[in-house]
Design a protein around this motif. Sequence first.
Motif, PDB file in Angstrom:
ATOM      1  N   ASP A 221       0.571  -1.255   0.030  1.00 24.43           N
ATOM      2  CA  ASP A 221       0.013   0.063  -0.095  1.00 24.43           C
ATOM      3  C   ASP A 221       0.956   1.099  -0.057  1.00 24.43           C
ATOM      4  N   ALA A 222       2.132   1.214   0.276  1.00 20.86           N
ATOM      5  CA  ALA A 222       2.901   2.240   0.168  1.00 20.86           C
ATOM      6  C   ALA A 222       3.212   2.673  -1.250  1.00 20.86           C
ATOM      7  N   VAL A 223       3.918   3.853  -1.469  1.00 15.89           N
ATOM      8  CA  VAL A 223       4.051   4.444  -2.688  1.00 15.89           C
ATOM      9  C   VAL A 223       5.659   4.382  -2.784  1.00 15.89           C
ATOM     10  N   PHE A 224       6.286   3.723  -3.668  1.00 17.58           N
ATOM     11  CA  PHE A 224       7.563   3.979  -3.833  1.00 17.58           C
ATOM     12  C   PHE A 224       7.995   4.693  -5.102  1.00 17.58           C
ATOM     13  N   LEU A 225       8.695   5.930  -5.049  1.00 17.85           N
ATOM     14  CA  LEU A 225       8.970   6.406  -6.130  1.00 17.85           C
ATOM     15  C   LEU A 225      10.562   6.481  -6.463  1.00 17.85           C
ATOM     16  N   GLY A 226      11.451   5.867  -6.014  1.00 21.05           N
ATOM     17  CA  GLY A 226      12.726   5.888  -6.279  1.00 21.05           C
ATOM     18  C   GLY A 226      13.071   7.323  -6.159  1.00 21.05           C
ATOM     19  N   TYR A 227      14.571   7.372  -6.586  1.00 17.72           N
ATOM     20  CA  TYR A 227      15.276   8.739  -6.321  1.00 17.72           C
ATOM     21  C   TYR A 227      14.658   9.953  -7.049  1.00 17.72           C
ATOM     22  N   ARG A 228      14.421  11.096  -6.510  1.00 18.08           N
ATOM     23  CA  ARG A 228      14.034  12.247  -7.223  1.00 18.08           C
ATOM     24  C   ARG A 228      14.992  13.421  -6.858  1.00 18.08           C
ATOM     25  N   HIS A 229      14.902  14.186  -7.570  1.00 13.76           N
ATOM     26  CA  HIS A 229      16.155  15.288  -7.804  1.00 13.76           C
ATOM     27  C   HIS A 229      15.457  16.782  -7.959  1.00 13.76           C
ATOM     28  N   GLY A 230      16.289  18.000  -7.613  1.00  6.74           N
ATOM     29  CA  GLY A 230      16.147  19.024  -8.069  1.00  6.74           C
ATOM     30  C   GLY A 230      14.757  19.548  -7.768  1.00  6.74           C
ATOM     31  N   GLU A 231      14.104  20.122  -8.841  1.00  4.70           N
ATOM     32  CA  GLU A 231      12.757  20.897  -8.471  1.00  4.70           C
ATOM     33  C   GLU A 231      11.833  19.791  -8.285  1.00  4.70           C
ATOM     34  N   GLU A 232      11.974  18.700  -8.757  1.00  7.28           N
ATOM     35  CA  GLU A 232      10.942  17.407  -8.555  1.00  7.28           C
ATOM     36  C   GLU A 232      10.798  17.174  -7.098  1.00  7.28           C
ATOM     37  N   LEU A 233      12.033  17.044  -6.487  1.00  4.54           N
ATOM     38  CA  LEU A 233      12.183  16.571  -5.057  1.00  4.54           C
ATOM     39  C   LEU A 233      11.681  17.854  -4.179  1.00  4.54           C
ATOM     40  N   GLY A 234      11.902  19.101  -4.609  1.00  2.33           N
ATOM     41  CA  GLY A 234      11.174  20.342  -3.973  1.00  2.33           C
ATOM     42  C   GLY A 234       9.696  20.234  -3.998  1.00  2.33           C
ATOM     43  N   GLU A 235       9.105  19.751  -4.926  1.00  2.00           N
ATOM     44  CA  GLU A 235       7.479  19.501  -5.205  1.00  2.00           C
ATOM     45  C   GLU A 235       7.191  18.547  -4.022  1.00  2.00           C
ATOM     46  N   LEU A 236       7.846  17.446  -4.229  1.00  4.74           N
ATOM     47  CA  LEU A 236       7.315  16.493  -3.336  1.00  4.74           C
ATOM     48  C   LEU A 236       7.356  16.851  -1.890  1.00  4.74           C
ATOM     49  N   TYR A 237       8.316  17.633  -1.424  1.00  8.72           N
ATOM     50  CA  TYR A 237       8.482  18.175  -0.076  1.00  8.72           C
ATOM     51  C   TYR A 237       7.022  18.768   0.195  1.00  8.72           C
ATOM     52  N   ARG A 238       7.017  19.892  -0.998  1.00 10.03           N
ATOM     53  CA  ARG A 238       5.869  21.029  -0.560  1.00 10.03           C
ATOM     54  C   ARG A 238       4.688  20.377  -0.538  1.00 10.03           C
ATOM     55  N   SER A 239       4.371  19.237  -1.160  1.00  7.83           N
ATOM     56  CA  SER A 239       2.910  18.474  -1.294  1.00  7.83           C
ATOM     57  C   SER A 239       3.075  17.536  -0.202  1.00  7.83           C
ATOM     58  N   ALA A 240       4.007  17.272   0.620  1.00  7.78           N
ATOM     59  CA  ALA A 240       3.800  16.376   2.048  1.00  7.78           C
ATOM     60  C   ALA A 240       3.081  17.219   3.099  1.00  7.78           C
ATOM     61  N   ASP A 241       2.591  16.500   3.731  1.00  2.00           N
ATOM     62  CA  ASP A 241       2.057  16.968   5.160  1.00  2.00           C
ATOM     63  C   ASP A 241       3.215  17.025   6.182  1.00  2.00           C
ATOM     64  N   VAL A 242       3.911  15.975   6.257  1.00  2.00           N
ATOM     65  CA  VAL A 242       4.821  15.728   7.328  1.00  2.00           C
ATOM     66  C   VAL A 242       6.108  14.973   6.507  1.00  2.00           C
ATOM     67  N   LEU A 243       7.288  15.298   6.788  1.00  2.00           N
ATOM     68  CA  LEU A 243       8.280  14.613   6.616  1.00  2.00           C
ATOM     69  C   LEU A 243       8.683  13.722   7.781  1.00  2.00           C
ATOM     70  N   VAL A 244       8.723  12.189   7.481  1.00  2.00           N
ATOM     71  CA  VAL A 244       8.924  11.333   8.748  1.00  2.00           C
ATOM     72  C   VAL A 244      10.403  11.196   8.536  1.00  2.00           C
ATOM     73  N   PHE A 245      11.388  11.133   9.702  1.00  2.00           N
ATOM     74  CA  PHE A 245      12.643  10.924   9.814  1.00  2.00           C
ATOM     75  C   PHE A 245      12.984   9.801  10.620  1.00  2.00           C
ATOM     76  N   PRO A 246      12.785   8.439  10.463  1.00  2.00           N
ATOM     77  CA  PRO A 246      12.861   7.389  11.423  1.00  2.00           C
ATOM     78  C   PRO A 246      14.258   6.895  11.820  1.00  2.00           C
ATOM     79  N   SER A 247      15.231   7.477  11.144  1.00  2.00           N
ATOM     80  CA  SER A 247      16.678   7.001  11.603  1.00  2.00           C
ATOM     81  C   SER A 247      17.183   7.199  12.927  1.00  2.00           C
ATOM     82  N   HIS A 248      17.920   6.220  13.446  1.00  2.00           N
ATOM     83  CA  HIS A 248      18.637   6.621  14.701  1.00  2.00           C
ATOM     84  C   HIS A 248      19.976   6.844  14.823  1.00  2.00           C
TER      85      HIS A 248
END
Length: 339
Positions: A221-248
Amino acid sequence: MVTDAWRPQINGVVRTLESIARELTSAGHDIAFLTPERFWTLPVPSYPEVRISLASLGAVSRQIEAAAPDHIHIATEGPLGLLARQYCLSHRLGFTTSFHTRFPEYVAMRVPVPQEWSYGYLRWFHAAAARTMVPTPSLRDDLLARGFDRLMLWSRGVDGTRFRPGPKTLFTDLPGPHLLYVGRVAAEKNVEAFLDLDIAGSRIVVGDGPDCARLQKAYPDAVFLGYRHGEELGELYRSADVLVFPSHTDTFGNVITEALASGTPVAAFPVTGPRDVLSDPKAGALDDNLNIAVARALTLDRADARAHGERFTWAASAAQFFAGLEPLRAGPQRLAAAG
């Protein structure tokens, strides 16, 4: 600048070095990189984008001497870093290093090697440097407790033009809230903690790595988009409600500042990196329970996230880096002893 991490790798080390080089070049400095591109290489098993340089001390020496540098900075502890370190010590030259990655934890996840053995190697490697640059206060304190010394802070920046607030243009066909993960899809990134969140909505993964195929199968059910760069990556950030950073295990987390600059709040564990970057609770949420952190981040104001992200600039990072560099001829007695 000597680095074993270089293109085609996509990670925080490469982005940081490239960004610093752009800033220093625009300020009138000449930057030469010594990277695996100049030598024969072999791919690391399970990480084909990461390649080990098959260089000799003579080849590295010739490259350094051809550059005729005023300063030498060794950014990584791999084969090129080792050879550059050996060259500096044998010629009694001052140099600096930086600590980017918690390799002991990464190695321990894959092979039964005690972390202290790996940290012992890293202590030895960095002990010869005039200074070792670290990205956050909490990492500095952790390394001091492990016996490292001569540590100085070197923070990171973000491109506030590429990563900027704007309208939500993506994910309109997916149920909200839209939760985003950006980074390598590998064991050390703890991506499964993101995919296992008990929160309604959509989970979008941007990135690739050795665990990608397995996780795509396990989480259909998750969406895997592969690598994204530049303006396309910026658009993904802007369209997200939250960035989740799970790394320890990350030492900073460049994607955190990219999300903040885009106006996207961040949810993370209260560990080295996130707890340093997310110093303003209006910009992100930290909790040992990632579900709680995400729920809190969903209530935050995007304008506050952007305001906090604007505190991080590559110009300030480059100035901090340059101020920490060591003249080549400094401290020959200490360098000889360290060798």
